[in-house]
Design a protein around this motif. Structure first.
Motif, PDB file in Angstrom:
ATOM      1  N   ASP A 178       0.823  -1.212   0.000  1.00  0.00           N
ATOM      2  CA  ASP A 178       0.000   0.000   0.000  1.00  0.00           C
ATOM      3  C   ASP A 178       0.861   1.268   0.000  1.00  0.00           C
ATOM      4  O   ASP A 178       0.544   2.243   0.673  1.00  0.00           O
ATOM      5  CB  ASP A 178      -0.966  -0.005   1.191  1.00  0.00           C
ATOM      6  N   THR A 179       1.958   1.237  -0.785  1.00  0.00           N
ATOM      7  CA  THR A 179       2.853   2.387  -0.817  1.00  0.00           C
ATOM      8  C   THR A 179       3.176   2.814  -2.247  1.00  0.00           C
ATOM      9  O   THR A 179       3.220   2.003  -3.168  1.00  0.00           O
ATOM     10  CB  THR A 179       4.192   2.094  -0.109  1.00  0.00           C
ATOM     11  N   LEU A 180       3.400   4.091  -2.380  1.00  0.00           N
ATOM     12  CA  LEU A 180       3.942   4.687  -3.589  1.00  0.00           C
ATOM     13  C   LEU A 180       5.170   5.459  -3.121  1.00  0.00           C
ATOM     14  O   LEU A 180       5.055   6.439  -2.378  1.00  0.00           O
ATOM     15  CB  LEU A 180       2.946   5.628  -4.255  1.00  0.00           C
ATOM     16  N   THR A 181       6.342   4.988  -3.512  1.00  0.00           N
ATOM     17  CA  THR A 181       7.594   5.591  -3.084  1.00  0.00           C
ATOM     18  C   THR A 181       8.222   6.338  -4.253  1.00  0.00           C
ATOM     19  O   THR A 181       8.314   5.797  -5.349  1.00  0.00           O
ATOM     20  CB  THR A 181       8.572   4.517  -2.559  1.00  0.00           C
ATOM     21  N   VAL A 182       8.634   7.548  -3.995  1.00  0.00           N
ATOM     22  CA  VAL A 182       9.311   8.372  -4.989  1.00  0.00           C
ATOM     23  C   VAL A 182      10.686   8.730  -4.432  1.00  0.00           C
ATOM     24  O   VAL A 182      10.789   9.250  -3.317  1.00  0.00           O
ATOM     25  CB  VAL A 182       8.525   9.661  -5.297  1.00  0.00           C
ATOM     26  N   ILE A 183      11.721   8.415  -5.206  1.00  0.00           N
ATOM     27  CA  ILE A 183      13.088   8.750  -4.823  1.00  0.00           C
ATOM     28  C   ILE A 183      13.690   9.588  -5.941  1.00  0.00           C
ATOM     29  O   ILE A 183      13.626   9.197  -7.109  1.00  0.00           O
ATOM     30  CB  ILE A 183      13.946   7.487  -4.591  1.00  0.00           C
ATOM     31  N   ILE A 184      14.250  10.720  -5.571  1.00  0.00           N
ATOM     32  CA  ILE A 184      14.940  11.585  -6.524  1.00  0.00           C
ATOM     33  C   ILE A 184      16.327  11.827  -5.945  1.00  0.00           C
ATOM     34  O   ILE A 184      16.463  12.370  -4.841  1.00  0.00           O
ATOM     35  CB  ILE A 184      14.201  12.916  -6.739  1.00  0.00           C
ATOM     36  N   GLU A 185      17.339  11.404  -6.693  1.00  0.00           N
ATOM     37  CA  GLU A 185      18.715  11.503  -6.207  1.00  0.00           C
ATOM     38  C   GLU A 185      19.568  12.153  -7.278  1.00  0.00           C
ATOM     39  O   GLU A 185      19.404  11.863  -8.461  1.00  0.00           O
ATOM     40  CB  GLU A 185      19.229  10.108  -5.871  1.00  0.00           C
ATOM     41  N   ASP A 186      20.483  13.023  -6.843  1.00  0.00           N
ATOM     42  CA  ASP A 186      21.349  13.677  -7.816  1.00  0.00           C
ATOM     43  C   ASP A 186      22.784  13.730  -7.317  1.00  0.00           C
ATOM     44  O   ASP A 186      23.061  13.474  -6.146  1.00  0.00           O
ATOM     45  CB  ASP A 186      20.837  15.087  -8.143  1.00  0.00           C
ATOM     46  N   ASP A 187      23.679  14.053  -8.249  1.00  0.00           N
ATOM     47  CA  ASP A 187      25.086  14.224  -7.913  1.00  0.00           C
ATOM     48  C   ASP A 187      25.479  15.698  -8.027  1.00  0.00           C
ATOM     49  O   ASP A 187      26.598  16.033  -8.399  1.00  0.00           O
ATOM     50  CB  ASP A 187      25.977  13.349  -8.804  1.00  0.00           C
TER      51      ASP A 187
ATOM     52  N   GLY B 228      25.908  15.427  -3.434  1.00  0.00           N
ATOM     53  CA  GLY B 228      24.562  15.395  -3.990  1.00  0.00           C
ATOM     54  C   GLY B 228      23.487  15.309  -2.934  1.00  0.00           C
ATOM     55  O   GLY B 228      23.755  15.395  -1.734  1.00  0.00           O
ATOM     56  N   THR B 229      22.263  15.107  -3.416  1.00  0.00           N
ATOM     57  CA  THR B 229      21.082  15.127  -2.563  1.00  0.00           C
ATOM     58  C   THR B 229      20.164  13.969  -2.918  1.00  0.00           C
ATOM     59  O   THR B 229      20.058  13.581  -4.077  1.00  0.00           O
ATOM     60  CB  THR B 229      20.334  16.473  -2.748  1.00  0.00           C
ATOM     61  N   ARG B 230      19.489  13.447  -1.894  1.00  0.00           N
ATOM     62  CA  ARG B 230      18.507  12.370  -2.082  1.00  0.00           C
ATOM     63  C   ARG B 230      17.235  12.757  -1.342  1.00  0.00           C
ATOM     64  O   ARG B 230      17.267  13.061  -0.139  1.00  0.00           O
ATOM     65  CB  ARG B 230      19.044  11.049  -1.544  1.00  0.00           C
ATOM     66  N   VAL B 231      16.124  12.745  -2.079  1.00  0.00           N
ATOM     67  CA  VAL B 231      14.805  13.027  -1.517  1.00  0.00           C
ATOM     68  C   VAL B 231      13.973  11.758  -1.649  1.00  0.00           C
ATOM     69  O   VAL B 231      13.918  11.164  -2.726  1.00  0.00           O
ATOM     70  CB  VAL B 231      14.121  14.188  -2.272  1.00  0.00           C
ATOM     71  N   THR B 232      13.336  11.348  -0.556  1.00  0.00           N
ATOM     72  CA  THR B 232      12.480  10.165  -0.570  1.00  0.00           C
ATOM     73  C   THR B 232      11.124  10.539   0.013  1.00  0.00           C
ATOM     74  O   THR B 232      11.053  11.056   1.134  1.00  0.00           O
ATOM     75  CB  THR B 232      13.089   9.010   0.257  1.00  0.00           C
ATOM     76  N   ALA B 233      10.072  10.289  -0.766  1.00  0.00           N
ATOM     77  CA  ALA B 233       8.703  10.521  -0.302  1.00  0.00           C
ATOM     78  C   ALA B 233       7.932   9.214  -0.424  1.00  0.00           C
ATOM     79  O   ALA B 233       7.947   8.585  -1.488  1.00  0.00           O
ATOM     80  CB  ALA B 233       8.033  11.608  -1.128  1.00  0.00           C
ATOM     81  N   VAL B 234       7.287   8.811   0.659  1.00  0.00           N
ATOM     82  CA  VAL B 234       6.480   7.591   0.657  1.00  0.00           C
ATOM     83  C   VAL B 234       5.037   7.995   0.925  1.00  0.00           C
ATOM     84  O   VAL B 234       4.739   8.645   1.934  1.00  0.00           O
ATOM     85  CB  VAL B 234       6.961   6.580   1.723  1.00  0.00           C
ATOM     86  N   PHE B 235       4.159   7.611   0.006  1.00  0.00           N
ATOM     87  CA  PHE B 235       2.732   7.894   0.107  1.00  0.00           C
ATOM     88  C   PHE B 235       2.002   6.588   0.401  1.00  0.00           C
ATOM     89  O   PHE B 235       2.375   5.540  -0.128  1.00  0.00           O
ATOM     90  CB  PHE B 235       2.193   8.443  -1.218  1.00  0.00           C
TER      91      PHE B 235
END
Length: 186
Positions: free
Chosen positions: A35-44, A96-103
């Motif tokens: 029951d999850t929708l995970t979005v990961i955006i990672e950059d260098d 870099g940066t890593r953003v993780t959102a779990v819905f």
């Protein structure tokens, strides 16, 4: 608040390109059993200090000089947490940066994923200075688009060339349709 998750992805990925990332990795992972929708955006890209990371979810914090507020990350965080999900951001200067959102997929307040194919197409064609690795996963099925592979085949032809742009759009649509079970509402 943005009306769909794909617009949040676009906003965060645009931040990555402004941070001079050479590679932005985007993962959209829908798991119906969990029951999850995970979005990961990672950059260098250039990354952020611990102080900037702590402040980035404040809507009155921005590194831009053209405006005094930065609403993208705070809205993304609120959107995930309002579904009972979670949000995290980690960053290291020069790395870099890593953003993780779990819905929570089934939550009544979860906004729709929206036009993720259009979002990825826009990023790829409008930011040729940057490579993108996009993975869409729906339960056990997945596909990826890696602009580094496209560049190798194209040998210097721009992603904005009409035939190439249409090919990328079709590639995203066709693979999404093969991967996603449209009996489930994303």
């Amino acid at each position: 608040m943005m009306p769909e998750i794909s617009l949040n992805i676009l906003d965060v990925a645009e931040n990555s390109t402004r941070a001079k990332a050479s590679l932005v990795t985007i993962v959209v992972d829908a798991q119906t059993a969990a029951d999850t929708l995970t979005v990961i955006i990672e950059d260098d890209g250039c990354g952020m200090t611990a102080e900037q990371v702590a402040a980035v979810t404040d809507p009155f914090f921005t590194t831009r000089t053209t405006r005094k507020v930065g609403l993208g990350v705070p809205f993304f965080k609120q959107a995930a947490e309002s579904t009972g999900g979670s949000f995290s951001i980690s960053s290291t200067p020069g790395v870099g940066t890593r953003v993780t959102a779990v819905f929570i997929l089934s939550h009544i307040d979860r906004m729709p994923l929206g036009d993720i194919n259009g979002t990825i197409h826009t990023l790829v064609t409008m930011h040729e200075e940057c490579d993108f690795l996009y993975t869409f996963r729906f339960n056990e099925k997945e596909f990826s688009l890696d602009t580094r592979e496209f560049r190798e085949v194209l040998g210097g032809i721009s992603f904005q060339e009409p035939e190439v742009s249409v090919y990328i759009k079709d590639y995203l649509r066709d693979n999404y349709n093969e991967t996603y079970d449209d009996t489930f509402e994303l």
